[in-house]
Scaffold this motif. Structure first.
Motif, PDB file in Angstrom:
ATOM      1  N   LEU A 283      12.923  13.411  -0.424  1.00 43.08           N
ATOM      2  CA  LEU A 283      14.132  13.570  -1.237  1.00 43.08           C
ATOM      3  C   LEU A 283      13.989  12.845  -2.567  1.00 43.08           C
ATOM      4  O   LEU A 283      14.402  13.356  -3.617  1.00 43.08           O
ATOM      5  N   HIS A 284      13.410  11.663  -2.544  1.00 47.89           N
ATOM      6  CA  HIS A 284      13.160  10.929  -3.785  1.00 47.89           C
ATOM      7  C   HIS A 284      12.203  11.711  -4.686  1.00 47.89           C
ATOM      8  O   HIS A 284      12.374  11.728  -5.917  1.00 47.89           O
ATOM      9  N   LEU A 285      11.201  12.347  -4.080  1.00 50.21           N
ATOM     10  CA  LEU A 285      10.265  13.156  -4.856  1.00 50.21           C
ATOM     11  C   LEU A 285      10.982  14.326  -5.535  1.00 50.21           C
ATOM     12  O   LEU A 285      10.730  14.634  -6.705  1.00 50.21           O
ATOM     13  N   LEU A 286      11.873  14.984  -4.807  1.00 47.70           N
ATOM     14  CA  LEU A 286      12.618  16.108  -5.364  1.00 47.70           C
ATOM     15  C   LEU A 286      13.491  15.681  -6.537  1.00 47.70           C
ATOM     16  O   LEU A 286      13.800  16.478  -7.419  1.00 47.70           O
ATOM     17  N   ARG A 287      13.864  14.409  -6.548  1.00 48.76           N
ATOM     18  CA  ARG A 287      14.662  13.874  -7.660  1.00 48.76           C
ATOM     19  C   ARG A 287      13.778  13.408  -8.814  1.00 48.76           C
ATOM     20  O   ARG A 287      14.276  12.877  -9.811  1.00 48.76           O
ATOM     21  N   GLY A 288      12.450  13.560  -8.651  1.00 46.33           N
ATOM     22  CA  GLY A 288      11.528  13.200  -9.728  1.00 46.33           C
ATOM     23  C   GLY A 288      11.051  11.767  -9.721  1.00 46.33           C
ATOM     24  O   GLY A 288      10.422  11.309 -10.671  1.00 46.33           O
ATOM     25  N   GLU A 289      11.301  11.037  -8.634  1.00 43.84           N
ATOM     26  CA  GLU A 289      10.872   9.644  -8.544  1.00 43.84           C
ATOM     27  C   GLU A 289       9.493   9.575  -7.900  1.00 43.84           C
ATOM     28  O   GLU A 289       9.350   9.777  -6.704  1.00 43.84           O
ATOM     29  N   LEU A 290       8.472   9.290  -8.704  1.00 43.70           N
ATOM     30  CA  LEU A 290       7.095   9.275  -8.202  1.00 43.70           C
ATOM     31  C   LEU A 290       6.698   7.924  -7.617  1.00 43.70           C
ATOM     32  O   LEU A 290       5.804   7.855  -6.774  1.00 43.70           O
ATOM     33  N   ILE A 291       7.338   6.854  -8.077  1.00 48.60           N
ATOM     34  CA  ILE A 291       6.993   5.505  -7.614  1.00 48.60           C
ATOM     35  C   ILE A 291       8.236   4.832  -7.054  1.00 48.60           C
ATOM     36  O   ILE A 291       9.301   4.837  -7.679  1.00 48.60           O
ATOM     37  N   ASP A 292       8.101   4.254  -5.877  1.00 45.58           N
ATOM     38  CA  ASP A 292       9.178   3.486  -5.271  1.00 45.58           C
ATOM     39  C   ASP A 292       9.377   2.211  -6.093  1.00 45.58           C
ATOM     40  O   ASP A 292       8.438   1.435  -6.261  1.00 45.58           O
ATOM     41  N   PRO A 293      10.571   1.966  -6.612  1.00 48.40           N
ATOM     42  CA  PRO A 293      10.784   0.737  -7.399  1.00 48.40           C
ATOM     43  C   PRO A 293      10.627  -0.546  -6.588  1.00 48.40           C
ATOM     44  O   PRO A 293      10.500  -1.628  -7.165  1.00 48.40           O
ATOM     45  N   MET A 294      10.606  -0.441  -5.275  1.00 48.07           N
ATOM     46  CA  MET A 294      10.397  -1.600  -4.395  1.00 48.07           C
ATOM     47  C   MET A 294      11.352  -2.743  -4.708  1.00 48.07           C
ATOM     48  O   MET A 294      10.970  -3.918  -4.704  1.00 48.07           O
TER      49      MET A 294
ATOM     50  N   GLN B 173       4.094   8.124   0.434  1.00 47.36           N
ATOM     51  CA  GLN B 173       5.107   7.942   1.472  1.00 47.36           C
ATOM     52  C   GLN B 173       5.444   9.268   2.147  1.00 47.36           C
ATOM     53  O   GLN B 173       5.572   9.337   3.376  1.00 47.36           O
ATOM     54  N   SER B 174       5.575  10.331   1.353  1.00 45.94           N
ATOM     55  CA  SER B 174       5.909  11.647   1.907  1.00 45.94           C
ATOM     56  C   SER B 174       4.781  12.169   2.794  1.00 45.94           C
ATOM     57  O   SER B 174       5.030  12.753   3.860  1.00 45.94           O
TER      58      SER B 174
ATOM     59  N   TYR C 202       0.782  -1.245   0.000  1.00 46.19           N
ATOM     60  CA  TYR C 202       0.000   0.000   0.000  1.00 46.19           C
ATOM     61  C   TYR C 202       0.812   1.293   0.000  1.00 46.19           C
ATOM     62  O   TYR C 202       0.244   2.358   0.185  1.00 46.19           O
ATOM     63  N   HIS C 203       2.135   1.193  -0.212  1.00 47.08           N
ATOM     64  CA  HIS C 203       2.941   2.417  -0.152  1.00 47.08           C
ATOM     65  C   HIS C 203       3.972   2.472  -1.270  1.00 47.08           C
ATOM     66  O   HIS C 203       5.159   2.650  -1.040  1.00 47.08           O
ATOM     67  N   HIS C 204       3.494   2.369  -2.497  1.00 45.99           N
ATOM     68  CA  HIS C 204       4.375   2.438  -3.657  1.00 45.99           C
ATOM     69  C   HIS C 204       4.637   3.884  -4.070  1.00 45.99           C
ATOM     70  O   HIS C 204       5.713   4.193  -4.575  1.00 45.99           O
ATOM     71  N   SER C 205       3.664   4.748  -3.899  1.00 43.10           N
ATOM     72  CA  SER C 205       3.775   6.146  -4.332  1.00 43.10           C
ATOM     73  C   SER C 205       4.692   6.933  -3.399  1.00 43.10           C
ATOM     74  O   SER C 205       4.524   6.904  -2.177  1.00 43.10           O
ATOM     75  N   ARG C 206       5.663   7.659  -3.994  1.00 39.31           N
ATOM     76  CA  ARG C 206       6.536   8.493  -3.176  1.00 39.31           C
ATOM     77  C   ARG C 206       5.758   9.664  -2.562  1.00 39.31           C
ATOM     78  O   ARG C 206       6.108  10.147  -1.483  1.00 39.31           O
ATOM     79  N   ILE C 207       4.700  10.103  -3.247  1.00 38.22           N
ATOM     80  CA  ILE C 207       3.858  11.161  -2.666  1.00 38.22           C
ATOM     81  C   ILE C 207       3.139  10.616  -1.445  1.00 38.22           C
ATOM     82  O   ILE C 207       3.079  11.267  -0.393  1.00 38.22           O
TER      83      ILE C 207
END
Length: 204
Positions: free
Chosen positions: A185-196, A26-27, A19-24
């Motif tokens: 920090l991942h969001l600031l780098r443009g990563e919207l989805i955690d690659p898991m 997670q943030s 249930y927590h793939h989205s970096r948004i």
């Protein structure tokens, strides 16, 4: 006790990987967790204001992450459909959350129309009194929502599953800070989805 801690570990792991793939998301959970910890401290000073903070900031950020940003399609990482994940979710799935949030939204309206709740409480005086009554109503809703689901799990899945879930819910703020403090920090780098990459579709 070993069974309890293993169950708690499994519940936390499944919650993260499903249930927590989205970096948004997670943030938002990171923000929610910090807010919840402030609410926990505030409970000992003013439970009503603690509940106002918890529901208006902690819960809204947390649930917004799930409702609006978390992918709801087929989960390639875990090889599971959204329907399957919703059916096996230990805590509050989307359907249960909608019911809980509907009651949350309705309570301020009920207190506005019936300030004494039919003579059960002393009617509030002024805006501050009204907000404190709403806060206490939300505080009771939070406790009731927790105990209701614990009771359901106790009956359907046993005491260990129920107590582990209650422990998970109460300690989620600390665990979420540990898990998701790097998500912004991942969001600031443009990563919207955690690659898991740490999940890989296998059990922990």
């Amino acid at each position: 006790m070993n069974e309890f801690f293993q169950t708690l570990k499994t519940q936390r792991w499944d919650d993260h990987r499903y249930y927590h793939h989205s970096r948004i998301n997670q943030s938002l959970h990171f923000i929610s967790a910090i807010s919840f910890l402030v609410s926990y401290a505030l409970v000992f000073v003013n439970p009503a204001w603690a509940a106002l903070l918890a529901w208006c900031v902690s819960m809204t950020t947390r649930q917004a992450g799930h409702f609006f940003f978390e992918p709801r399609g087929y989960d390639e990482v875990n090889q599971a459909t959204d329907e399957h994940k919703e059916a096996i979710k230990v805590g509050y799935n989307i359907r249960r959350k909608i019911v809980l949030l509907a009651v949350w939204v309705a309570l301020p309206a009920v207190l506005w129309v019936a300030p004494s709740l039919g003579g059960w409480i002393e009617p509030a005086v002024g805006l501050k009194g009204y907000l404190e009554d709403v806060g206490m109503a939300w505080f009771c809703l939070g406790v009731a929502g927790l105990l209701f689901r614990v009771g359901q799990l106790w009956v359907t899945q046993g005491a260990v599953q129920a107590l582990a879930w209650m422990t998970k819910i109460l300690t989620d703020p600390v665990h979420d800070i540990y898990l998701y403090h790097k998500a912004p920090l991942h969001l600031l780098r443009g990563e919207l989805i955690d690659p898991m990459e740490h999940v890989g579709g296998s059990a922990h």
